[in-house]
Design a protein around this motif. Structure first.
Motif, PDB file in Angstrom:
ATOM      1  N   LEU A   1     -12.919  -6.110 -44.550  1.00 58.10           N
ATOM      2  CA  LEU A   1     -13.515  -4.887 -43.820  1.00 58.10           C
ATOM      3  C   LEU A   1     -12.317  -4.205 -42.870  1.00 58.10           C
ATOM      4  CD1 LEU A   1     -17.227  -5.248 -43.392  1.00 58.10           C
ATOM      5  CD2 LEU A   1     -15.861  -3.749 -45.001  1.00 58.10           C
ATOM      6  N   PRO A   2     -11.537  -5.055 -42.056  1.00 63.19           N
ATOM      7  CA  PRO A   2     -10.551  -4.174 -41.293  1.00 63.19           C
ATOM      8  C   PRO A   2      -9.561  -3.392 -41.954  1.00 63.19           C
ATOM      9  CG  PRO A   2     -10.927  -6.812 -40.488  1.00 63.19           C
ATOM     10  CD  PRO A   2     -11.643  -6.484 -41.971  1.00 63.19           C
ATOM     11  N   HIS A   3      -9.239  -4.046 -43.431  1.00 66.57           N
ATOM     12  CA  HIS A   3      -8.304  -2.861 -44.195  1.00 66.57           C
ATOM     13  C   HIS A   3      -9.016  -1.715 -44.453  1.00 66.57           C
ATOM     14  CE1 HIS A   3      -5.379  -2.050 -47.264  1.00 66.57           C
ATOM     15  NE2 HIS A   3      -6.451  -1.805 -48.143  1.00 66.57           N
TER      16      HIS A   3
ATOM     17  N   LEU B   1     -11.494  -0.550 -43.123  1.00 59.77           N
ATOM     18  CA  LEU B   1     -12.058   0.626 -42.020  1.00 59.77           C
ATOM     19  C   LEU B   1     -10.652   1.482 -41.669  1.00 59.77           C
ATOM     20  CD1 LEU B   1     -14.029  -1.630 -39.781  1.00 59.77           C
ATOM     21  CD2 LEU B   1     -14.993   0.244 -41.173  1.00 59.77           C
ATOM     22  N   GLY B   2      -9.517   0.773 -42.102  1.00 60.75           N
ATOM     23  CA  GLY B   2      -8.429   1.905 -42.140  1.00 60.75           C
ATOM     24  C   GLY B   2      -8.575   3.045 -42.816  1.00 60.75           C
ATOM     25  N   HIS B   3      -8.779   2.893 -43.899  1.00 60.92           N
ATOM     26  CA  HIS B   3      -8.978   4.081 -44.719  1.00 60.92           C
ATOM     27  C   HIS B   3     -10.269   4.954 -44.131  1.00 60.92           C
ATOM     28  CE1 HIS B   3      -6.682   2.547 -48.324  1.00 60.92           C
ATOM     29  NE2 HIS B   3      -7.483   1.325 -48.217  1.00 60.92           N
ATOM     30  N   VAL B   4     -11.295   4.278 -43.855  1.00 59.22           N
ATOM     31  CA  VAL B   4     -12.758   4.931 -43.577  1.00 59.22           C
ATOM     32  C   VAL B   4     -12.107   5.784 -42.017  1.00 59.22           C
ATOM     33  CG1 VAL B   4     -14.926   4.692 -42.424  1.00 59.22           C
ATOM     34  CG2 VAL B   4     -14.367   3.433 -44.565  1.00 59.22           C
ATOM     35  N   LEU B   5     -11.574   5.206 -41.211  1.00 59.28           N
ATOM     36  CA  LEU B   5     -11.326   5.920 -39.793  1.00 59.28           C
ATOM     37  C   LEU B   5     -10.679   7.291 -40.163  1.00 59.28           C
ATOM     38  CD1 LEU B   5     -10.157   2.762 -37.704  1.00 59.28           C
ATOM     39  CD2 LEU B   5     -12.459   4.203 -37.541  1.00 59.28           C
ATOM     40  N   LEU B   6      -9.686   7.182 -40.949  1.00 60.11           N
ATOM     41  CA  LEU B   6      -8.834   8.443 -41.075  1.00 60.11           C
ATOM     42  C   LEU B   6      -9.555   9.494 -42.058  1.00 60.11           C
ATOM     43  CD1 LEU B   6      -6.153  10.232 -40.663  1.00 60.11           C
ATOM     44  CD2 LEU B   6      -5.411   9.007 -42.807  1.00 60.11           C
ATOM     45  N   ALA B   7     -10.467   8.887 -42.885  1.00 60.10           N
ATOM     46  CA  ALA B   7     -11.318   9.775 -43.869  1.00 60.10           C
ATOM     47  C   ALA B   7     -12.240  10.406 -42.809  1.00 60.10           C
ATOM     48  CB  ALA B   7     -12.023   9.155 -44.816  1.00 60.10           C
ATOM     49  N   TRP B   8     -13.007   9.661 -42.014  1.00 57.09           N
ATOM     50  CA  TRP B   8     -14.030  10.150 -40.973  1.00 57.09           C
ATOM     51  C   TRP B   8     -13.425  11.310 -40.294  1.00 57.09           C
ATOM     52  CZ3 TRP B   8     -16.855   5.081 -39.418  1.00 57.09           C
ATOM     53  CH2 TRP B   8     -17.770   4.564 -40.582  1.00 57.09           C
TER      54      TRP B   8
ATOM     55  N   PRO C   1      -4.143   1.872 -43.907  1.00 55.39           N
ATOM     56  CA  PRO C   1      -4.504   0.498 -43.347  1.00 55.39           C
ATOM     57  C   PRO C   1      -2.991   0.203 -42.829  1.00 55.39           C
ATOM     58  CG  PRO C   1      -5.693   0.851 -45.150  1.00 55.39           C
ATOM     59  CD  PRO C   1      -4.855   1.934 -45.201  1.00 55.39           C
ATOM     60  N   LEU C   2      -1.835   0.392 -43.646  1.00 57.29           N
ATOM     61  CA  LEU C   2      -0.611   0.163 -43.484  1.00 57.29           C
ATOM     62  C   LEU C   2      -0.049   0.493 -41.742  1.00 57.29           C
ATOM     63  CD1 LEU C   2       2.128  -1.551 -43.888  1.00 57.29           C
ATOM     64  CD2 LEU C   2       2.929   0.493 -45.372  1.00 57.29           C
ATOM     65  N   PRO C   3      -0.124   1.745 -41.609  1.00 60.23           N
ATOM     66  CA  PRO C   3       0.625   2.073 -40.363  1.00 60.23           C
ATOM     67  C   PRO C   3      -0.488   1.825 -39.023  1.00 60.23           C
ATOM     68  CG  PRO C   3      -0.281   4.020 -41.645  1.00 60.23           C
ATOM     69  CD  PRO C   3      -0.107   2.829 -42.576  1.00 60.23           C
ATOM     70  N   LEU C   4      -1.630   1.481 -39.402  1.00 58.24           N
ATOM     71  CA  LEU C   4      -2.776   1.125 -38.506  1.00 58.24           C
ATOM     72  C   LEU C   4      -2.205  -0.474 -38.218  1.00 58.24           C
ATOM     73  CD1 LEU C   4      -6.114   2.591 -39.301  1.00 58.24           C
ATOM     74  CD2 LEU C   4      -4.669   3.197 -37.593  1.00 58.24           C
ATOM     75  N   ALA C   5      -1.920  -1.307 -39.323  1.00 58.95           N
ATOM     76  CA  ALA C   5      -1.443  -2.503 -38.889  1.00 58.95           C
ATOM     77  C   ALA C   5      -0.197  -2.811 -38.199  1.00 58.95           C
ATOM     78  CB  ALA C   5      -1.606  -3.547 -40.353  1.00 58.95           C
ATOM     79  N   LEU C   6       0.543  -1.778 -38.482  1.00 55.90           N
ATOM     80  CA  LEU C   6       1.780  -1.957 -37.991  1.00 55.90           C
ATOM     81  C   LEU C   6       1.667  -1.362 -36.301  1.00 55.90           C
ATOM     82  CD1 LEU C   6       4.317  -0.440 -40.571  1.00 55.90           C
ATOM     83  CD2 LEU C   6       4.055  -2.988 -39.975  1.00 55.90           C
ATOM     84  N   ALA C   7       0.891  -0.410 -36.112  1.00 55.18           N
ATOM     85  CA  ALA C   7       0.507  -0.122 -34.756  1.00 55.18           C
ATOM     86  C   ALA C   7       0.112  -1.454 -33.932  1.00 55.18           C
ATOM     87  CB  ALA C   7      -0.091   1.189 -34.725  1.00 55.18           C
TER      88      ALA C   7
ATOM     89  N   SER D   1      -0.757  -8.717 -41.495  1.00 59.43           N
ATOM     90  CA  SER D   1      -0.264  -8.436 -42.802  1.00 59.43           C
ATOM     91  C   SER D   1      -1.182  -8.389 -44.029  1.00 59.43           C
ATOM     92  CB  SER D   1       0.857  -9.727 -43.253  1.00 59.43           C
ATOM     93  OG  SER D   1       1.748  -9.847 -42.268  1.00 59.43           O
ATOM     94  N   PHE D   2      -2.387  -9.250 -44.138  1.00 59.75           N
ATOM     95  CA  PHE D   2      -3.045  -8.931 -45.056  1.00 59.75           C
ATOM     96  C   PHE D   2      -3.949  -7.612 -44.983  1.00 59.75           C
ATOM     97  CE2 PHE D   2      -7.668  -9.689 -46.443  1.00 59.75           C
ATOM     98  CZ  PHE D   2      -7.510 -10.259 -47.880  1.00 59.75           C
ATOM     99  N   TRP D   3      -4.257  -7.255 -43.747  1.00 62.22           N
ATOM    100  CA  TRP D   3      -5.026  -6.104 -43.704  1.00 62.22           C
ATOM    101  C   TRP D   3      -4.611  -4.937 -43.848  1.00 62.22           C
ATOM    102  CZ3 TRP D   3      -7.453  -8.321 -38.506  1.00 62.22           C
ATOM    103  CH2 TRP D   3      -8.237  -9.221 -38.603  1.00 62.22           C
ATOM    104  N   GLY D   4      -2.923  -4.908 -43.741  1.00 62.46           N
ATOM    105  CA  GLY D   4      -2.158  -3.737 -43.729  1.00 62.46           C
ATOM    106  C   GLY D   4      -1.436  -3.380 -45.120  1.00 62.46           C
ATOM    107  N   SER D   5      -1.565  -4.805 -46.091  1.00 56.89           N
ATOM    108  CA  SER D   5      -1.037  -4.867 -47.197  1.00 56.89           C
ATOM    109  C   SER D   5      -1.686  -3.564 -48.089  1.00 56.89           C
ATOM    110  CB  SER D   5      -1.037  -6.090 -48.149  1.00 56.89           C
ATOM    111  OG  SER D   5      -0.078  -6.944 -47.291  1.00 56.89           O
ATOM    112  N   LEU D   6      -0.776  -2.730 -48.956  1.00 55.83           N
ATOM    113  CA  LEU D   6      -1.638  -1.835 -49.774  1.00 55.83           C
ATOM    114  C   LEU D   6      -1.822  -2.434 -51.214  1.00 55.83           C
ATOM    115  CD1 LEU D   6       0.332   1.053 -48.599  1.00 55.83           C
ATOM    116  CD2 LEU D   6      -1.966   0.413 -47.806  1.00 55.83           C
ATOM    117  N   SER D   7      -3.224  -2.330 -51.437  1.00 59.42           N
ATOM    118  CA  SER D   7      -3.604  -2.628 -52.835  1.00 59.42           C
ATOM    119  C   SER D   7      -2.792  -1.833 -53.978  1.00 59.42           C
ATOM    120  CB  SER D   7      -5.068  -2.676 -53.142  1.00 59.42           C
ATOM    121  OG  SER D   7      -5.600  -1.356 -53.250  1.00 59.42           O
ATOM    122  N   SER D   8      -2.722  -2.285 -55.066  1.00 60.75           N
ATOM    123  CA  SER D   8      -2.411  -1.390 -56.200  1.00 60.75           C
ATOM    124  C   SER D   8      -3.476   0.192 -56.376  1.00 60.75           C
ATOM    125  CB  SER D   8      -2.235  -1.984 -57.602  1.00 60.75           C
ATOM    126  OG  SER D   8      -3.581  -2.636 -57.846  1.00 60.75           O
ATOM    127  N   GLY D   9      -4.782  -0.395 -56.116  1.00 62.37           N
ATOM    128  CA  GLY D   9      -5.689   0.906 -56.062  1.00 62.37           C
ATOM    129  C   GLY D   9      -5.279   1.805 -54.920  1.00 62.37           C
TER     130      GLY D   9
END
Length: 157
Positions: free
Chosen positions: A18-20, A22-29, A73-79, A103-111
């Protein structure tokens, strides 16, 4: 009323992913996209995702926004790594768990990368969905160790 095995597995997976998502969701919202998160969604395909964020896309959803939500999720994890790196002493016992988690939460999936690579396709479908090419899958696998190095560098600065 005992907890079922399925519910326990869903809860464990949710805590991990969910933390990963939520990275998508926060920006979408932030840009008022209607979103939905599914843990262990029903899925037909080669690889079943642990979770999925979907957003309703219209014909006028900007391409840069679709790409930004896909990789958020990647820039949020880096921040977060940068912020934690500034407050955690290098010898802290929290550094290694933070490295793994961020690292897990910031990694981008193939999707995630498929949508970033083909935002117009996603927009035409009206949702966050795009086909994965072999190049996208390779990119996702290749970016994972780079994400770990970047997170580690920011944590241990």
């Amino acid at each position: 009323m005992g907890i079922t095995r399925e519910r326990a597995v869903r809860s464990a997976v949710a805590a991990l992913v969910l933390p990963h998502e939520l990275g998508h969701v926060l920006l979408a919202w932030l840009f008022r996209l209607e979103t939905e998160v599914s843990v262990l969604p029903s899925w037909e395909g080669e690889a079943v995702p642990l979770a999925r964020v979907n957003a309703t896309l219209s014909a006028d959803t900007p391409t840069p926004l679709i790409r930004a939500v896909a990789v958020a999720p990647l820039p949020l994890a880096l921040a977060a790594a940068w912020g934690l790196g500034g407050v955690l002493p290098p010898g802290s016992p929290l550094v290694v768990p933070a490295l793994f988690a961020l690292s897990f939460w910031g990694s981008l999936s193939s999707g995630d990368l498929a949508i970033a690579a083909r935002p117009r396709f996603a927009r035409e479908q009206g949702e966050f969905l795009a086909p994965k090419s072999p190049g996208v899958v390779t990119a996702a696998v290749s970016l994972t160790p780079l994400t770990v190095v970047a997170v580690g560098t920011l944590l241990l600065r």
